[in-house]
Design a protein around this motif. Structure first.
Motif, PDB file in Angstrom:
ATOM      1  N   HIS A 180      38.592  48.870   0.578  1.00 14.21           N
ATOM      2  CA  HIS A 180      37.778  47.980   1.415  1.00 14.21           C
ATOM      3  C   HIS A 180      38.635  47.522   2.588  1.00 14.21           C
TER       4      HIS A 180
ATOM      5  N   HIS B 285      44.998  45.173   1.772  1.00 16.12           N
ATOM      6  CA  HIS B 285      44.760  46.526   1.228  1.00 16.12           C
ATOM      7  C   HIS B 285      44.908  47.611   2.287  1.00 16.12           C
TER       8      HIS B 285
ATOM      9  N   HIS C 253      39.958  44.526   3.640  1.00 12.86           N
ATOM     10  CA  HIS C 253      40.848  43.363   3.702  1.00 12.86           C
ATOM     11  C   HIS C 253      42.281  43.784   4.013  1.00 12.86           C
TER      12      HIS C 253
ATOM     13  N   HIS D 218      32.371  42.973  -3.707  1.00 14.67           N
ATOM     14  CA  HIS D 218      33.429  42.147  -3.112  1.00 14.67           C
ATOM     15  C   HIS D 218      33.229  42.070  -1.591  1.00 14.67           C
TER      16      HIS D 218
ATOM     17  N   ASP E 117      39.067  45.516  -5.167  1.00 13.14           N
ATOM     18  CA  ASP E 117      38.814  44.108  -5.466  1.00 13.14           C
ATOM     19  C   ASP E 117      37.469  43.861  -6.137  1.00 13.14           C
TER      20      ASP E 117
ATOM     21  N   LEU F 202      43.659  36.890   0.753  1.00 13.05           N
ATOM     22  CA  LEU F 202      44.534  37.096  -0.407  1.00 13.05           C
ATOM     23  C   LEU F 202      45.973  36.760  -0.104  1.00 13.05           C
TER      24      LEU F 202
HETATM   25 ZN    ZN Z   1      39.735  42.083  -0.917  1.00 14.11          ZN
END
Ligand code: ZN
Length: 310
Positions: free
Chosen positions: A98, A103, A100, A176, A195, A9
């Protein structure tokens, strides 16, 4: 390497130059911080903080605050300042939707300021894997309270009772990623979808992290089936939505799914070319990240859900 593969992202939001590791970026100036973070009040006790990376939820109870996601490590000072513009109550729990890094990136900073970081067990597992190549000083910020099973198909729920407030953490299946958590605050009809919801953008499904297009569709359908009128929904990316926008997102995903089923064996580019993108122009591709072809690749099981990094 695994760590880099977890930065999708950043590309989408043009936050970071690809050659720079965000841990090495200097802290933004006060002026940059001011420009980056914006607070929107959603209900009596719920807020969303927009910045760079995933949207952050902030829930303020009688004595404590609960934070949902925390963007990037280098933006932590500005994020904390934005939180303090809303409340001076201590942050009791930090929930990660999550694994990633846009985040969970500020976990390293915030772990010293919260009582516990809470996430699905697969979030912790993926963060441990992602940090394995790093030198020990750069590891940390792992969820301390992990719930759910390694098999992402097994549903899991954790309730947080804090003062007079009650929050629900739900894992409904692979979507996701394999560790997605929905965070609900039923009393004020606020839901953070992480997400699982890209509002206004083509969704990214991270199959390398156990994500599943079919799983995403069924989760969004499930949520659309019970989310009440008047709900305020925080998407992982994009502006705050309501029930109407979530139903539109569900219909969009189902149209993509139906198009794939009606055209077996077609390549992603051909699927994209034959799809009525004009009817869904409120869902935009992100150049260099998720194109229509990427979406049809992942929806038809023919490739990853994003443009490969150069
Ligand atoms: Zn994500």
């Amino acid at each position: 390497m695994r760590v880099r593969s977890l930065w999708p992202l950043a590309t989408l939001l043009a936050v970071l130059p690809l050659q720079a590791h965000p841990r090495h970026r200097p802290a933004p100036t006060a002026q940059e911080e001011k420009a980056i973070h914006r607070v929107e009040k959603l209900s009596d006790h719920a807020y969303v903080l927009f910045g760079q990376g995933g949207n952050v939820g902030l829930f303020v109870t009688d004595a404590y605050a609960v934070l949902v996601d925390d963007q990037f490590e280098h933006l932590a000072p500005g994020l904390l300042k934005a939180i303090r513009s809303v409340t001076d109550k201590p942050i009791r729990y930090l929930v990660n939707t999550h694994a990633h890094p846009d985040h969970v990136g500020a976990n390293l900073v915030l772990e010293k300021q919260v009582m516990a970081i809470v996430a699905h067990a697969n979030v912790r597992r993926r963060m441990v894997l992602a940090q394995a190549p790093l030198e020990p000083a750069k590891r940390g910020g792992l969820p301390e309270l992990a719930f759910g099973e390694e098999d992402p198909r097994i549903r899991a729920r954790l309730d947080i009772h804090l003062g007079g407030a009650e929050f629900h953490l739900l894992h409904l299946g692979p979507g996701h990623t394999d560790g997605d958590v929905l965070f609900g605050y039923p009393a004020e009809r606020v839901l953070h979808m992480g997400d699982l919801f890209f509002h206004g953008l083509l969704p990214y499904i991270d199959t390398d992290s156990g994500g599943s297009f079919e799983g995403l569709v069924s989760q969004v359908e499930a949520v659309a089936g019970w989310v009440p009128e008047g709900a305020r929904i925080i998407p992982g990316h994009g502006p705050v939505a309501g029930r109407k926008e979530l139903l539109r997102y569900r219909d969009f995903l189902k149209a993509v799914q139906a198009h794939v089923k009606a055209n077996p064996g077609k390549a992603p580019a051909a699927l994209a070319a034959a799809f009525d993108t004009g009817a869904w122009s409120d869902y935009r591709p992100s150049p260099g990240f998720v194109s229509w072809e990427n979406l049809f690749a992942v929806a038809s099981g023919q490739g990853p859900g994003r443009t490969p990094r150069s």
